[in-house]
Design a protein around this motif. Sequence first.
Motif, PDB file in Angstrom:
ATOM      1  N   UNK A  34       0.842  -1.200   0.000  1.00 33.37           N
ATOM      2  CA  UNK A  34       0.000   0.000   0.000  1.00 33.37           C
ATOM      3  C   UNK A  34       0.877   1.250   0.000  1.00 33.37           C
ATOM      4  N   UNK A  35       1.930   1.252   0.799  1.00 26.91           N
ATOM      5  CA  UNK A  35       2.848   2.383   0.792  1.00 26.91           C
ATOM      6  C   UNK A  35       3.601   2.510  -0.510  1.00 26.91           C
ATOM      7  N   UNK A  36       4.052   1.371  -1.067  1.00 23.61           N
ATOM      8  CA  UNK A  36       4.794   1.402  -2.331  1.00 23.61           C
ATOM      9  C   UNK A  36       3.960   2.016  -3.444  1.00 23.61           C
ATOM     10  N   UNK A  37       2.698   1.609  -3.571  1.00 17.43           N
ATOM     11  CA  UNK A  37       1.862   2.149  -4.645  1.00 17.43           C
ATOM     12  C   UNK A  37       1.632   3.647  -4.471  1.00 17.43           C
ATOM     13  N   UNK A  38       1.459   4.109  -3.252  1.00 13.71           N
ATOM     14  CA  UNK A  38       1.327   5.553  -3.023  1.00 13.71           C
ATOM     15  C   UNK A  38       2.589   6.279  -3.478  1.00 13.71           C
ATOM     16  N   UNK A  39       3.744   5.722  -3.138  1.00 11.92           N
ATOM     17  CA  UNK A  39       5.007   6.329  -3.566  1.00 11.92           C
ATOM     18  C   UNK A  39       5.116   6.377  -5.083  1.00 11.92           C
ATOM     19  N   UNK A  40       4.727   5.319  -5.756  1.00  9.29           N
ATOM     20  CA  UNK A  40       4.860   5.286  -7.216  1.00  9.29           C
ATOM     21  C   UNK A  40       3.892   6.245  -7.892  1.00  9.29           C
ATOM     22  N   UNK A  41       2.706   6.441  -7.320  1.00 11.69           N
ATOM     23  CA  UNK A  41       1.791   7.452  -7.856  1.00 11.69           C
ATOM     24  C   UNK A  41       2.404   8.839  -7.687  1.00 11.69           C
ATOM     25  N   UNK A  42       3.023   9.106  -6.544  1.00 11.22           N
ATOM     26  CA  UNK A  42       3.670  10.403  -6.343  1.00 11.22           C
ATOM     27  C   UNK A  42       4.870  10.567  -7.284  1.00 11.22           C
ATOM     28  N   UNK A  43       5.622   9.504  -7.502  1.00  7.48           N
ATOM     29  CA  UNK A  43       6.773   9.567  -8.411  1.00  7.48           C
ATOM     30  C   UNK A  43       6.313   9.854  -9.836  1.00  7.48           C
ATOM     31  N   UNK A 159      -2.724   2.723  18.941  1.00  2.37           N
ATOM     32  CA  UNK A 159      -1.348   2.234  18.844  1.00  2.37           C
ATOM     33  C   UNK A 159      -0.503   3.240  18.076  1.00  2.37           C
ATOM     34  N   UNK A 160       0.729   3.405  18.531  1.00  2.00           N
ATOM     35  CA  UNK A 160       1.727   4.190  17.815  1.00  2.00           C
ATOM     36  C   UNK A 160       2.716   3.226  17.164  1.00  2.00           C
ATOM     37  N   UNK A 161       3.060   3.486  15.910  1.00  5.13           N
ATOM     38  CA  UNK A 161       3.894   2.588  15.118  1.00  5.13           C
ATOM     39  C   UNK A 161       5.034   3.386  14.493  1.00  5.13           C
ATOM     40  N   UNK A 162       6.228   2.780  14.488  1.00  7.40           N
ATOM     41  CA  UNK A 162       7.376   3.388  13.811  1.00  7.40           C
ATOM     42  C   UNK A 162       8.142   2.282  13.090  1.00  7.40           C
ATOM     43  N   UNK A 163       8.088   2.243  11.749  1.00  6.29           N
ATOM     44  CA  UNK A 163       8.779   1.163  11.026  1.00  6.29           C
ATOM     45  C   UNK A 163      10.288   1.295  11.122  1.00  6.29           C
ATOM     46  N   UNK A 164      10.960   0.141  11.163  1.00  5.84           N
ATOM     47  CA  UNK A 164      12.423   0.137  11.222  1.00  5.84           C
ATOM     48  C   UNK A 164      13.056   0.354   9.850  1.00  5.84           C
ATOM     49  N   UNK A 165      12.390  -0.134   8.794  1.00  4.26           N
ATOM     50  CA  UNK A 165      13.012  -0.188   7.474  1.00  4.26           C
ATOM     51  C   UNK A 165      12.413   0.851   6.528  1.00  4.26           C
ATOM     52  N   UNK A 166      13.192   1.339   5.572  1.00  6.50           N
ATOM     53  CA  UNK A 166      12.618   2.181   4.526  1.00  6.50           C
ATOM     54  C   UNK A 166      11.713   1.358   3.616  1.00  6.50           C
ATOM     55  N   UNK A 167      10.779   2.033   2.988  1.00  6.43           N
ATOM     56  CA  UNK A 167       9.836   1.367   2.106  1.00  6.43           C
ATOM     57  C   UNK A 167      10.522   0.806   0.868  1.00  6.43           C
ATOM     58  N   UNK A 168      11.422   1.592   0.297  1.00  6.31           N
ATOM     59  CA  UNK A 168      12.075   1.222  -0.950  1.00  6.31           C
ATOM     60  C   UNK A 168      13.561   1.545  -0.834  1.00  6.31           C
ATOM     61  N   UNK A 169      14.397   0.580  -1.165  1.00  6.51           N
ATOM     62  CA  UNK A 169      15.842   0.748  -1.003  1.00  6.51           C
ATOM     63  C   UNK A 169      16.372   1.892  -1.867  1.00  6.51           C
ATOM     64  N   UNK A 170      17.215   2.731  -1.257  1.00  3.27           N
ATOM     65  CA  UNK A 170      17.970   3.772  -1.981  1.00  3.27           C
ATOM     66  C   UNK A 170      17.073   4.776  -2.693  1.00  3.27           C
ATOM     67  N   UNK A 171      15.911   5.054  -2.109  1.00  6.97           N
ATOM     68  CA  UNK A 171      14.983   5.978  -2.761  1.00  6.97           C
ATOM     69  C   UNK A 171      14.218   6.750  -1.685  1.00  6.97           C
ATOM     70  N   UNK A 172      14.175   8.068  -1.839  1.00  5.86           N
ATOM     71  CA  UNK A 172      13.433   8.869  -0.877  1.00  5.86           C
ATOM     72  C   UNK A 172      11.931   8.654  -1.060  1.00  5.86           C
TER      73      UNK A 172
END
Length: 261
Positions: A34-43, A159-172
């Motif tokens: 879900x996060x990846x698709x949002x990022x790709x629409x913004x890209x 609940x409060x959540x903080x992911x450890x990993x970036x969504x996509x490697x080497x990409x803002x």
Amino acid sequence: MTAYFERLSATAFHATEAVQGAWNTSEQHIAPTIGLLAHLVETDRDARRDDPLVLARVSYDILGVLPIDAVDVEIRVIRPGRTIELVEATLSHAGRPAVILRAWLMQTADTTAIAGGALPVMPPLDSHAEWQAGAVWPGAFVRSGDFRHREDEPGRASAWVRPHHPLLADERVSPTARALGVVDLSNGMTPRVPIGSAFFPNVDLTAHLFREPDEGWIGLDTTVTFGANGVGVTHSVLNDEAGPFGVSVQSLTVRPVAPRD
């Protein structure tokens, strides 16, 4: 650093083991997708335009499960416009569509003088206890973040959540896409019934956003409701430490597990 996805090409991505799901550990948890698709629409937006349209509504239909493998994404503009656009993104595995996103992008304006609303503000981070989601759910994804949790009753929690990993490697990735990459966790934050006594996966997720969140903790103020006919709803007010920034809703298919003799 481990990421949830690695880019293979302009349209292809490979899921890492960090996306391992909770219902079935051989499948992807849908939250990072879900996060990846949002990022790709913004890209895609940024490649086509130089004016700031923002994601105002994202509506995902989940057509099936996804193995932890390579996926392809196709994006098309359904309704182009100067101030408003409707964009569709389809994520497929081995040629089979698995998730479809339709996103409304809208122009921004200075509405500070009339901003406000009555959505409840979540209790602060320090009023929630540390919580190990991995003690409740299997899979690597729910172990790849920090959690703070406060439950009022089964089916009602924040609940409060903080992911450890970036969504996509080497990409803002924008704070909006990052936050959307954990919103699907809402459905597992406060199960109404013990895990194993029923399945209640969501078949969709729709989020309405009225501002961009910050890059810190993401708050999920969640209520889960089961009807008497096998259908349920998970509703969340989405927060950052400044307060609400949107809401999300998930439709559930509720399937009780028959007791064993």
